[in-house]
Design an enzyme around this catalytic site. Structure first.
Site, mmCIF file in Angstrom:
data_model
loop_
_atom_site.group_PDB
_atom_site.id
_atom_site.type_symbol
_atom_site.label_atom_id
_atom_site.label_comp_id
_atom_site.label_asym_id
_atom_site.label_seq_id
_atom_site.Cartn_x
_atom_site.Cartn_y
_atom_site.Cartn_z
ATOM 1 C CG LEU A 57 -1.867 1.185 1.346
ATOM 2 C CD1 LEU A 57 -2.881 1.168 0.215
ATOM 3 C CD2 LEU A 57 -2.553 1.176 2.697
ATOM 4 C CG HIS A 58 2.378 2.798 -3.255
ATOM 5 N ND1 HIS A 58 2.076 1.500 -3.604
ATOM 6 C CD2 HIS A 58 2.369 3.505 -4.404
ATOM 7 C CE1 HIS A 58 1.902 1.418 -4.909
ATOM 8 N NE2 HIS A 58 2.065 2.622 -5.426
ATOM 9 C CB VAL A 59 -0.287 7.764 -0.613
ATOM 10 C CG1 VAL A 59 -0.959 9.038 -1.060
ATOM 11 C CG2 VAL A 59 -1.202 6.973 0.321
#
Length: 125
Positions: A57-59
Site C-alpha cells: 500500500l502506497h500513496v
C-alpha cells in the site's frame, strides 16, 4: 503510530484501517504542501492507483505539471491522469469510511491505461 500489518493494496483495506489511511494521507499532504511552498508555481495531487504497480500500500503525490522523465509512455501518463485509474485520496478515504472497504472496477481501471492520450486539464486529445 506504528502498524505492523502488511497491506498489499488498497483493495484489502477495511474499516479498521481508516486511521492508517488518514495518517498516510496526512503525510502525503504535508509533502505536497511543503513542495508547493518551495515552488508556488506547482500544484500537487494526492491519490492512489486503482491497480497498484507495487505490492505494498502506497500513496502518490504528483505535480500537475507532469514534467518528469519517469512519464515515458502512454501507460505512465494515463496512470496519473485517468480518473478511472488514479483515485483521489479524499474519495478513497470517504469510501473506506462509508462502506468499510473499497470497491474498484479493476478491469475498467486496467483498460484506462490503454486509453488515448488526453490533456489532463481539458477534454482535448
Amino acid at each position: 503510530m506504528r502498524w505492523a500489518r502488511y497491506i498489499p493494496s488498497l483493495l484489502v483495506l477495511r474499516a479498521g484501517d481508516v486511521g492508517l489511511l488518514r495518517h498516510m494521507l496526512g503525510v502525503a499532504r504535508t509533502v505536497a504542501a511543503d513542495a508547493e511552498a518551495a515552488d508556488p508555481t506547482l500544484r500537487f495531487r494526492v491519490g492512489l492507483h486503482a491497480v497498484p504497480s507495487m505490492d505494498r500500500l502506497h500513496v502518490h503525490v504528483i505535480s500537475q505539471d507532469f514534467d518528469s522523465a519517469a512519464l515515458k509512455n502512454k501507460k505512465h501518463w494515463n496512470s496519473f491522469t485517468s480518473p478511472k485509474f488514479f483515485l483521489p485520496a479524499d474519495a478513497v478515504l470517504a469510501m473506506l469510511e462509508k462502506e468499510g472497504r473499497l470497491t474498484v472496477d479493476t478491469p475498467e481501471a486496467g483498460r484506462a491505461l490503454k486509453d488515448a492520450l488526453r490533456c489532463h486539464r481539458c477534454p482535448a486529445t
